[in-house]
Design a protein around this motif. Sequence first.
Motif, PDB file in Angstrom:
ATOM      1  N   TYR A 155     -38.279  41.443 -29.760  1.00 15.97           N
ATOM      2  CA  TYR A 155     -38.859  42.656 -30.356  1.00 15.97           C
ATOM      3  C   TYR A 155     -38.865  42.543 -31.877  1.00 15.97           C
ATOM      4  CZ  TYR A 155     -39.960  47.620 -30.833  1.00 15.97           C
ATOM      5  OH  TYR A 155     -40.572  48.812 -31.127  1.00 15.97           O
ATOM      6  N   LEU A 156     -37.795  42.028 -32.444  1.00 15.25           N
ATOM      7  CA  LEU A 156     -37.712  41.840 -33.893  1.00 15.25           C
ATOM      8  C   LEU A 156     -38.794  40.887 -34.380  1.00 15.25           C
ATOM      9  CD1 LEU A 156     -35.930  42.355 -36.504  1.00 15.25           C
ATOM     10  CD2 LEU A 156     -34.795  40.208 -35.929  1.00 15.25           C
TER      11      LEU A 156
ATOM     12  N   ALA B  36     -26.981  29.002 -23.238  1.00 16.41           N
ATOM     13  CA  ALA B  36     -27.717  27.763 -22.985  1.00 16.41           C
ATOM     14  C   ALA B  36     -29.146  28.030 -22.533  1.00 16.41           C
ATOM     15  CB  ALA B  36     -26.983  26.929 -21.935  1.00 16.41           C
ATOM     16  N   SER B  37     -29.380  29.146 -21.866  1.00 16.11           N
ATOM     17  CA  SER B  37     -30.699  29.432 -21.296  1.00 16.11           C
ATOM     18  C   SER B  37     -31.452  30.523 -22.040  1.00 16.11           C
ATOM     19  CB  SER B  37     -30.542  29.840 -19.820  1.00 16.11           C
ATOM     20  OG  SER B  37     -29.681  30.957 -19.702  1.00 16.11           O
ATOM     21  N   LEU B  38     -30.950  30.944 -23.202  1.00 17.71           N
ATOM     22  CA  LEU B  38     -31.591  32.028 -23.945  1.00 17.71           C
ATOM     23  C   LEU B  38     -33.026  31.690 -24.322  1.00 17.71           C
ATOM     24  CD1 LEU B  38     -31.425  34.778 -25.253  1.00 17.71           C
ATOM     25  CD2 LEU B  38     -30.277  33.752 -27.212  1.00 17.71           C
ATOM     26  N   ALA B  39     -33.288  30.426 -24.646  1.00 21.53           N
ATOM     27  CA  ALA B  39     -34.652  30.020 -24.997  1.00 21.53           C
ATOM     28  C   ALA B  39     -35.600  30.203 -23.816  1.00 21.53           C
ATOM     29  CB  ALA B  39     -34.658  28.561 -25.455  1.00 21.53           C
ATOM     30  N   LEU B  40     -35.116  29.993 -22.586  1.00 15.92           N
ATOM     31  CA  LEU B  40     -35.950  30.202 -21.404  1.00 15.92           C
ATOM     32  C   LEU B  40     -36.327  31.672 -21.258  1.00 15.92           C
ATOM     33  CD1 LEU B  40     -34.136  27.982 -18.731  1.00 15.92           C
ATOM     34  CD2 LEU B  40     -36.258  27.466 -19.941  1.00 15.92           C
ATOM     35  N   ALA B  41     -35.386  32.550 -21.578  1.00 11.99           N
ATOM     36  CA  ALA B  41     -35.648  33.985 -21.438  1.00 11.99           C
ATOM     37  C   ALA B  41     -36.572  34.507 -22.533  1.00 11.99           C
ATOM     38  CB  ALA B  41     -34.325  34.754 -21.458  1.00 11.99           C
ATOM     39  N   MET B  42     -36.565  33.868 -23.695  1.00 14.25           N
ATOM     40  CA  MET B  42     -37.377  34.352 -24.811  1.00 14.25           C
ATOM     41  C   MET B  42     -38.869  34.293 -24.517  1.00 14.25           C
ATOM     42  SD  MET B  42     -35.976  35.501 -27.644  1.00 14.25           S
ATOM     43  CE  MET B  42     -37.323  35.142 -28.765  1.00 14.25           C
ATOM     44  N   GLY B  43     -39.337  33.237 -23.887  1.00 18.19           N
ATOM     45  CA  GLY B  43     -40.768  33.029 -23.698  1.00 18.19           C
ATOM     46  C   GLY B  43     -41.483  34.155 -22.972  1.00 18.19           C
ATOM     47  N   PRO B  44     -41.085  34.487 -21.729  1.00 14.42           N
ATOM     48  CA  PRO B  44     -41.801  35.551 -21.008  1.00 14.42           C
ATOM     49  C   PRO B  44     -41.704  36.915 -21.683  1.00 14.42           C
ATOM     50  CG  PRO B  44     -40.452  34.235 -19.505  1.00 14.42           C
ATOM     51  CD  PRO B  44     -40.069  33.835 -20.888  1.00 14.42           C
ATOM     52  N   ILE B  45     -40.541  37.244 -22.263  1.00 14.85           N
ATOM     53  CA  ILE B  45     -40.385  38.558 -22.906  1.00 14.85           C
ATOM     54  C   ILE B  45     -41.233  38.637 -24.168  1.00 14.85           C
ATOM     55  CG2 ILE B  45     -38.724  40.091 -24.036  1.00 14.85           C
ATOM     56  CD1 ILE B  45     -36.628  39.109 -22.083  1.00 14.85           C
ATOM     57  N   ARG B  46     -41.263  37.574 -24.947  1.00 17.81           N
ATOM     58  CA  ARG B  46     -42.092  37.560 -26.153  1.00 17.81           C
ATOM     59  C   ARG B  46     -43.574  37.683 -25.793  1.00 17.81           C
ATOM     60  NH1 ARG B  46     -40.998  32.397 -29.274  1.00 17.81           N
ATOM     61  NH2 ARG B  46     -42.052  31.558 -27.440  1.00 17.81           N
ATOM     62  N   SER B  47     -44.007  36.991 -24.730  1.00 19.13           N
ATOM     63  CA  SER B  47     -45.408  37.079 -24.301  1.00 19.13           C
ATOM     64  C   SER B  47     -45.767  38.498 -23.867  1.00 19.13           C
ATOM     65  CB  SER B  47     -45.658  36.096 -23.148  1.00 19.13           C
ATOM     66  OG  SER B  47     -45.435  34.764 -23.567  1.00 19.13           O
TER      67      SER B  47
ATOM     68  N   LEU C 104     -42.802  45.815 -20.169  1.00 15.49           N
ATOM     69  CA  LEU C 104     -42.107  44.538 -20.267  1.00 15.49           C
ATOM     70  C   LEU C 104     -41.473  44.115 -18.946  1.00 15.49           C
ATOM     71  CD1 LEU C 104     -40.209  44.995 -23.675  1.00 15.49           C
ATOM     72  CD2 LEU C 104     -42.506  44.092 -23.269  1.00 15.49           C
ATOM     73  N   ASN C 105     -41.682  44.911 -17.902  1.00 15.68           N
ATOM     74  CA  ASN C 105     -41.002  44.649 -16.632  1.00 15.68           C
ATOM     75  C   ASN C 105     -41.283  43.258 -16.091  1.00 15.68           C
ATOM     76  OD1 ASN C 105     -39.746  47.109 -16.565  1.00 15.68           O
ATOM     77  ND2 ASN C 105     -41.290  48.103 -15.277  1.00 15.68           N
ATOM     78  N   ARG C 106     -42.563  42.856 -16.128  1.00 13.64           N
ATOM     79  CA  ARG C 106     -42.908  41.537 -15.582  1.00 13.64           C
ATOM     80  C   ARG C 106     -42.306  40.418 -16.420  1.00 13.64           C
ATOM     81  NH1 ARG C 106     -49.275  41.829 -13.681  1.00 13.64           N
ATOM     82  NH2 ARG C 106     -48.988  43.419 -12.036  1.00 13.64           N
ATOM     83  N   GLY C 107     -42.352  40.560 -17.745  1.00 13.75           N
ATOM     84  CA  GLY C 107     -41.762  39.535 -18.603  1.00 13.75           C
ATOM     85  C   GLY C 107     -40.267  39.433 -18.420  1.00 13.75           C
ATOM     86  N   ILE C 108     -39.592  40.565 -18.330  1.00 14.29           N
ATOM     87  CA  ILE C 108     -38.139  40.558 -18.136  1.00 14.29           C
ATOM     88  C   ILE C 108     -37.789  39.966 -16.776  1.00 14.29           C
ATOM     89  CG2 ILE C 108     -36.113  42.043 -17.859  1.00 14.29           C
ATOM     90  CD1 ILE C 108     -37.342  43.918 -19.938  1.00 14.29           C
ATOM     91  N   LEU C 109     -38.557  40.324 -15.749  1.00 15.44           N
ATOM     92  CA  LEU C 109     -38.303  39.775 -14.412  1.00 15.44           C
ATOM     93  C   LEU C 109     -38.516  38.269 -14.392  1.00 15.44           C
ATOM     94  CD1 LEU C 109     -37.637  40.318 -11.456  1.00 15.44           C
ATOM     95  CD2 LEU C 109     -40.081  40.703 -11.047  1.00 15.44           C
TER      96      LEU C 109
END
Length: 529
Positions: free
Chosen positions: A355-356, A412-423, A455-460
């Motif tokens: 979000y930032l 370790a997996s934070l970068a994986l989570a960033m992509g869908p939420i940012r999109s 953001l539900n789909r990105g977070i999921l």
Amino acid sequence: MSAPFATYIYRAWGQRPPFYILIPSVVIAFAMVVPLFYLGLRAFQADPAMLRELVFRPRNLELLSNTLKLTLGVLLVTTLMALPTAWLVTRTDIRYKKAITLLSVVPLAVPGYVMAYALLGLGGHYGIFAQLFDWQLPRVSGYSGAVFALAFYTFPYLFLNLRAALLGLDRSLEESAQSLGYSPTQIFFKVLLPHLAPALMAGWLVIGLYVMGDFGAVALMRYDAFSYAIFTQYSGAFDRVYAAWLSLMLLALAGSFVLMETLVKRKRLASVGSGIARSKAASKLGWKVIPAWVYLAIVFLCSSGLPLMILAYWLILAPPDLSFFLAVPATFLRSAMAAFPAAILAAGFALPVAYLLVRYPSRISTAIERSTYIGYALPPLTLALAMVFFSLNTAFFLYQTLALLIITWALASLALAMGPIRSALLQTRSNLEEASFSLGHGPITTFWQVVFPRLNRGILAAITLVFLFCMKELPITFLLAPTGYTTLAVTVFSRTSEGLMAEAAPFAAAIVIFSSLSVGMVLNRESKK
């Protein structure tokens, strides 16, 4: 705050973000840097004499040589597998291209330690050839075993990069070279290969970082690389200062790969003239179609057929009894009970940072966002060892607890989570929030009622990706899991290392079946695009 510094901060931000977004983001960025700090702190606890002895120990040069040989060997084998396969599906008239692409991605469902399990099951007195054909093959192990186990698993990363690059390459480049009298070989080396260099480097970087940080396949094959030595020094010799230095050396080696890939990316390869890029017409294979299919059959037999055949063999030879039917689901649930909180935590970490970055872009928000990739870029054993030092020095109550494992998985997996939420945030229009503010709603109400539902789909998707990563993860789990806590990955590794191939088969099969979900997700996203 001094006036010049305040002016710099305001210029860097452009528009200052609210504190409830800024503070969590800064805390998360700080948390990503903490492992590096404690790793260096532990390493420099040695006195100068001991420091010289540790750094310049002859064994370090041997470990460096072994790790580089392993990495280069895997890169060579993956290139020989991926480049011709990508060329066949993009530039020739070979049939069943979608099926070939699917089979080229399927090996991602077989982790490296499961691939090592399959290779170990080929030879020896109890191997599949000895049992079925009374032909005892020498057991694959050491350098060659580690190279093939890792190459068969990682070649899809390079294939996907090369396939995308070949599909996007302008046909006119090759036509111009052909009109100038260049032979097909000259066109490949002087036109195609330079334009494939970024894709090659991107794939090599992912594979190289994975190989340098891999523990499962290297340990099962008994190959003395940095990752295996780090675990041995920590768990067997209890020399944690030396283990810290080995981790720093491995981190420096990984950093050199990132730097080399960055330098290649600076080269401009785009066309500067006018016109529209055209795809290359499919080349007719003719009689070459037979050796092409033989080559593809060998690639797919090694990468997908081998592990499936070995798993089927052990499951048929020694069918699991009722205790295994109870043990496998129990171990699966035990893994999931730690993986799911880690996935939720990683998505929670990614949300304020994304979000930032999207709503308040600046140099500072970009730096915070890039810090989230530290955990993914660090070799897993190095990250795990750093978290051990952190818990022992600052948060002893976390040492040998499931909470420490969950936190480390999330980092370790934070970068994986960033992509869908940012999109998902990029696809959410900011004027929706402005309209909510104009109606008198506060920022918190606006976020939960306007932004969050979109953001539900990105977070999921982020939770799913991290969950799948944690379910397959081995090095961090092996080092940080509480005593007696076993996951599917740890069970497969432990039983395989003890030679209990039949006992490991049901757990390895469960990992392959579950990991297939991640492959299905990748293919589903590509088909939608």
